[in-house]
Design a protein around this motif. Structure first.
Motif, PDB file in Angstrom:
ATOM      1  N   ALA A 129       5.903   5.829  -9.380  1.00 58.20           N
ATOM      2  CA  ALA A 129       4.800   4.879  -9.582  1.00 58.20           C
ATOM      3  C   ALA A 129       5.097   3.544  -8.922  1.00 58.20           C
ATOM      4  CB  ALA A 129       4.547   4.670 -11.069  1.00 58.20           C
ATOM      5  N   MET A 130       6.368   3.200  -8.774  1.00 54.97           N
ATOM      6  CA  MET A 130       6.678   1.904  -8.157  1.00 54.97           C
ATOM      7  C   MET A 130       6.565   2.010  -6.640  1.00 54.97           C
ATOM      8  SD  MET A 130       6.922   0.001 -10.647  1.00 54.97           S
ATOM      9  CE  MET A 130       7.524  -1.559 -10.025  1.00 54.97           C
ATOM     10  N   GLY A 131       7.117   3.072  -6.063  1.00 56.15           N
ATOM     11  CA  GLY A 131       6.924   3.350  -4.636  1.00 56.15           C
ATOM     12  C   GLY A 131       7.516   2.308  -3.710  1.00 56.15           C
ATOM     13  N   ALA A 132       8.386   1.454  -4.194  1.00 57.11           N
ATOM     14  CA  ALA A 132       8.998   0.420  -3.350  1.00 57.11           C
ATOM     15  C   ALA A 132      10.308   0.015  -3.987  1.00 57.11           C
ATOM     16  CB  ALA A 132       8.081  -0.792  -3.240  1.00 57.11           C
ATOM     17  N   ALA A 133      11.210  -0.538  -3.159  1.00 58.54           N
ATOM     18  CA  ALA A 133      12.517  -0.909  -3.683  1.00 58.54           C
ATOM     19  C   ALA A 133      12.537  -2.334  -4.234  1.00 58.54           C
ATOM     20  CB  ALA A 133      13.558  -0.768  -2.583  1.00 58.54           C
ATOM     21  N   CYS A 134      11.531  -3.128  -3.882  1.00 59.67           N
ATOM     22  CA  CYS A 134      11.508  -4.519  -4.341  1.00 59.67           C
ATOM     23  C   CYS A 134      10.068  -5.032  -4.341  1.00 59.67           C
ATOM     24  CB  CYS A 134      12.376  -5.403  -3.445  1.00 59.67           C
ATOM     25  SG  CYS A 134      11.957  -5.248  -1.729  1.00 59.67           S
ATOM     26  N   PRO A 135       9.811  -6.145  -5.042  1.00 57.45           N
ATOM     27  CA  PRO A 135       8.448  -6.704  -5.046  1.00 57.45           C
ATOM     28  C   PRO A 135       8.008  -7.063  -3.626  1.00 57.45           C
ATOM     29  CG  PRO A 135       9.840  -7.823  -6.672  1.00 57.45           C
ATOM     30  CD  PRO A 135      10.746  -6.961  -5.845  1.00 57.45           C
ATOM     31  N   SER A 136       6.676  -7.150  -3.426  1.00 52.84           N
ATOM     32  CA  SER A 136       6.159  -7.527  -2.105  1.00 52.84           C
ATOM     33  C   SER A 136       6.674  -8.927  -1.755  1.00 52.84           C
ATOM     34  CB  SER A 136       4.626  -7.569  -2.127  1.00 52.84           C
ATOM     35  OG  SER A 136       4.117  -6.442  -2.797  1.00 52.84           O
ATOM     36  N   ALA A 137       7.123  -9.077  -0.508  1.00 52.41           N
ATOM     37  CA  ALA A 137       7.614 -10.386  -0.080  1.00 52.41           C
ATOM     38  C   ALA A 137       6.419 -11.312   0.173  1.00 52.41           C
ATOM     39  CB  ALA A 137       8.434 -10.218   1.194  1.00 52.41           C
ATOM     40  N   PRO A 138       6.655 -12.648   0.128  1.00 49.03           N
ATOM     41  CA  PRO A 138       5.535 -13.582   0.309  1.00 49.03           C
ATOM     42  C   PRO A 138       4.762 -13.365   1.606  1.00 49.03           C
ATOM     43  CG  PRO A 138       7.465 -14.738  -0.506  1.00 49.03           C
ATOM     44  CD  PRO A 138       7.901 -13.324  -0.238  1.00 49.03           C
ATOM     45  N   LEU A 139       5.456 -13.012   2.703  1.00 49.36           N
ATOM     46  CA  LEU A 139       4.749 -12.818   3.979  1.00 49.36           C
ATOM     47  C   LEU A 139       3.777 -11.639   3.887  1.00 49.36           C
ATOM     48  CD1 LEU A 139       4.325 -13.487   6.971  1.00 49.36           C
ATOM     49  CD2 LEU A 139       6.215 -11.936   7.507  1.00 49.36           C
TER      50      LEU A 139
ATOM     51  N   ILE B   8      -8.115  -3.169   0.958  1.00 45.26           N
ATOM     52  CA  ILE B   8      -6.948  -3.668   1.698  1.00 45.26           C
ATOM     53  C   ILE B   8      -5.723  -3.022   1.061  1.00 45.26           C
ATOM     54  CG2 ILE B   8      -5.655  -5.762   2.296  1.00 45.26           C
ATOM     55  CD1 ILE B   8      -8.810  -6.867   1.508  1.00 45.26           C
ATOM     56  N   GLN B   9      -4.958  -2.326   1.858  1.00 52.96           N
ATOM     57  CA  GLN B   9      -3.872  -1.490   1.328  1.00 52.96           C
ATOM     58  C   GLN B   9      -2.638  -1.673   2.183  1.00 52.96           C
ATOM     59  OE1 GLN B   9      -3.917   1.276  -1.235  1.00 52.96           O
ATOM     60  NE2 GLN B   9      -1.734   1.163  -0.796  1.00 52.96           N
ATOM     61  N   TYR B  10      -1.453  -1.719   1.573  1.00 54.68           N
ATOM     62  CA  TYR B  10      -0.256  -1.702   2.424  1.00 54.68           C
ATOM     63  C   TYR B  10       0.555  -0.458   2.142  1.00 54.68           C
ATOM     64  CZ  TYR B  10       3.179  -3.309  -1.118  1.00 54.68           C
ATOM     65  OH  TYR B  10       4.005  -3.423  -2.201  1.00 54.68           O
ATOM     66  N   THR B  11       1.361  -0.122   3.134  1.00 50.93           N
ATOM     67  CA  THR B  11       2.235   1.036   2.981  1.00 50.93           C
ATOM     68  C   THR B  11       3.513   0.799   3.773  1.00 50.93           C
ATOM     69  OG1 THR B  11       2.484   3.395   3.427  1.00 50.93           O
ATOM     70  CG2 THR B  11       0.968   2.222   4.853  1.00 50.93           C
ATOM     71  N   TYR B  12       4.606   1.325   3.221  1.00 53.95           N
ATOM     72  CA  TYR B  12       5.871   1.252   3.969  1.00 53.95           C
ATOM     73  C   TYR B  12       5.997   2.407   4.955  1.00 53.95           C
ATOM     74  CZ  TYR B  12       7.257  -2.467   0.827  1.00 53.95           C
ATOM     75  OH  TYR B  12       7.301  -3.649   0.144  1.00 53.95           O
ATOM     76  N   ASP B  13       5.042   3.332   4.902  1.00 53.34           N
ATOM     77  CA  ASP B  13       5.025   4.395   5.900  1.00 53.34           C
ATOM     78  C   ASP B  13       4.311   3.824   7.120  1.00 53.34           C
ATOM     79  OD1 ASP B  13       4.395   6.508   7.552  1.00 53.34           O
ATOM     80  OD2 ASP B  13       4.174   7.914   5.880  1.00 53.34           O
ATOM     81  N   LEU B  14       5.064   3.547   8.169  1.00 52.07           N
ATOM     82  CA  LEU B  14       4.494   2.801   9.295  1.00 52.07           C
ATOM     83  C   LEU B  14       3.423   3.587  10.050  1.00 52.07           C
ATOM     84  CD1 LEU B  14       7.572   0.803  10.622  1.00 52.07           C
ATOM     85  CD2 LEU B  14       5.859   0.153   8.919  1.00 52.07           C
TER      86      LEU B  14
ATOM     87  N   ILE C  65       1.303  -3.866  11.641  1.00 49.59           N
ATOM     88  CA  ILE C  65       2.623  -3.869  10.998  1.00 49.59           C
ATOM     89  C   ILE C  65       3.077  -5.311  10.791  1.00 49.59           C
ATOM     90  CG2 ILE C  65       5.047  -3.230  11.277  1.00 49.59           C
ATOM     91  CD1 ILE C  65       4.119  -0.784  12.848  1.00 49.59           C
ATOM     92  N   VAL C  66       3.600  -5.586   9.606  1.00 46.86           N
ATOM     93  CA  VAL C  66       4.181  -6.907   9.326  1.00 46.86           C
ATOM     94  C   VAL C  66       5.686  -6.747   9.550  1.00 46.86           C
ATOM     95  CG1 VAL C  66       4.400  -8.761   7.619  1.00 46.86           C
ATOM     96  CG2 VAL C  66       2.380  -7.291   7.590  1.00 46.86           C
ATOM     97  N   TRP C  67       6.109  -7.058  10.774  1.00 45.49           N
ATOM     98  CA  TRP C  67       7.515  -6.850  11.134  1.00 45.49           C
ATOM     99  C   TRP C  67       8.436  -7.806  10.392  1.00 45.49           C
ATOM    100  CZ3 TRP C  67       8.712  -2.469  13.266  1.00 45.49           C
ATOM    101  CH2 TRP C  67       7.795  -1.811  14.101  1.00 45.49           C
ATOM    102  N   GLY C  68       7.911  -8.963   9.999  1.00 47.80           N
ATOM    103  CA  GLY C  68       8.750  -9.952   9.316  1.00 47.80           C
ATOM    104  C   GLY C  68       9.043  -9.590   7.874  1.00 47.80           C
ATOM    105  N   ASN C  69       8.434  -8.510   7.391  1.00 46.09           N
ATOM    106  CA  ASN C  69       8.719  -8.085   6.020  1.00 46.09           C
ATOM    107  C   ASN C  69       9.941  -7.167   6.033  1.00 46.09           C
ATOM    108  OD1 ASN C  69       7.513  -8.110   3.236  1.00 46.09           O
ATOM    109  ND2 ASN C  69       7.688  -5.903   3.520  1.00 46.09           N
ATOM    110  N   LEU C  70      10.721  -7.205   4.985  1.00 41.60           N
ATOM    111  CA  LEU C  70      11.874  -6.312   4.890  1.00 41.60           C
ATOM    112  C   LEU C  70      11.699  -5.353   3.720  1.00 41.60           C
ATOM    113  CD1 LEU C  70      15.114  -8.375   5.586  1.00 41.60           C
ATOM    114  CD2 LEU C  70      14.220  -6.433   6.879  1.00 41.60           C
ATOM    115  N   PRO C  71      11.499  -4.062   3.934  1.00 42.07           N
ATOM    116  CA  PRO C  71      11.354  -3.433   5.229  1.00 42.07           C
ATOM    117  C   PRO C  71       9.964  -3.707   5.794  1.00 42.07           C
ATOM    118  CG  PRO C  71      10.985  -1.821   3.500  1.00 42.07           C
ATOM    119  CD  PRO C  71      11.356  -3.102   2.807  1.00 42.07           C
TER     120      PRO C  71
END
Ligand SMILES: C[S@@+](CC[C@H](N)C(=O)[O-])C[C@H]1O[C@@H](n2cnc3c(N)ncnc32)[C@H](O)[C@@H]1O
Length: 190
Positions: free
Chosen positions: A22-32, A150-156, A174-180
């Motif tokens: 359900a979390m689907g990510a390793a950390c909260p969304s970064a500000p960018l 508006i949707q984001y995904t870590y699957d590029l 792609i937001v390249w400045g986000n990690l990941p």
């Protein structure tokens, strides 16, 4: 005293242990990433701005900073712990604890206000396919033609359109400045 960023990270990490899919990510969304998501929300439209999967509130904060009026913003979060956290962090907002697969029911009377945009951090690709299908049906039901998702995904590669059969892709970057790095996509209801 612990800083708010560290507190959010600790909370997020505990939730990953409890419910990784359900979390689907390793950390909260970064500000960018959060501000890129928010930047796609038109401020001149009628109807609610629905945020799905509010988590620790990074995207919520970006939506407010972008200028989304608090009375138009409704946040849905399934985890009771995170919903409680969001209510404390944003006492001015309507935070609904529940499953986005039952979005129309959760909105109840608010549904009559109409929905202009949906901003989703839901991990559509890691949720159970039945849940993802039910959520996509809610998007179709609630958004009028021209309404934005508006949707984001870590699957590029992005969100496959087969998951959103009644939407067309308006933009995808792609937001390249986000990690990941993450892909932010805007879909329009047909
Ligand atoms: C990638 S995390 C959100 C990150 C968030 N933007 C942040 O910065 O913390 C996904 C969020 O969606 C929530 N979620 C997952 N499935 C959900 C569902 N069916 N309905 C509502 N929320 C859900 C999770 O509890 C989690 O908080």
């Amino acid at each position: 005293m612990q800083n708010p960023g560290a507190a959010s990270l600790a909370l997020f990490t505990r939730e990953i242990w409890a419910n990784p899919r359900a979390m689907g990510a390793a950390c909260p969304s970064a500000p960018l990433l959060a501000s890129r998501m928010a930047s796609h929300v038109p401020l001149d439209r009628d109807g609610l701005v629905l945020e799905l999967g509010g988590g620790t509130g990074a995207v919520t904060a970006a939506l407010l900073k972008h200028g989304a009026p608090p009375w138009k913003l409704v946040v849905i979060e399934r985890s009771p712990t995170l919903a409680h956290h969001l209510r404390q962090r944003f006492p001015q907002l309507r935070i609904i604890q529940g499953d986005a697969a039952q979005l129309a029911q959760l909105l109840d009377d608010d549904r009559s206000r109409g929905v202009g945009s949906i901003v989703s951090s839901l991990p559509l690709r890691s949720l159970h396919p039945t849940t993802t299908r039910a959520i996509a049906e809610q998007f179709e039901t609630l958004l009028p033609p021209g309404g934005l998702l508006i949707q984001y995904t870590y699957d590029l590669r992005g969100v496959p359109l087969r998951l959103l059969p009644h939407f067309r892709r308006r933009s995808s970057r792609i937001v390249w400045g986000n990690l990941p790095p993450a892909r932010v996509e805007v879909f329009e209801r047909e």
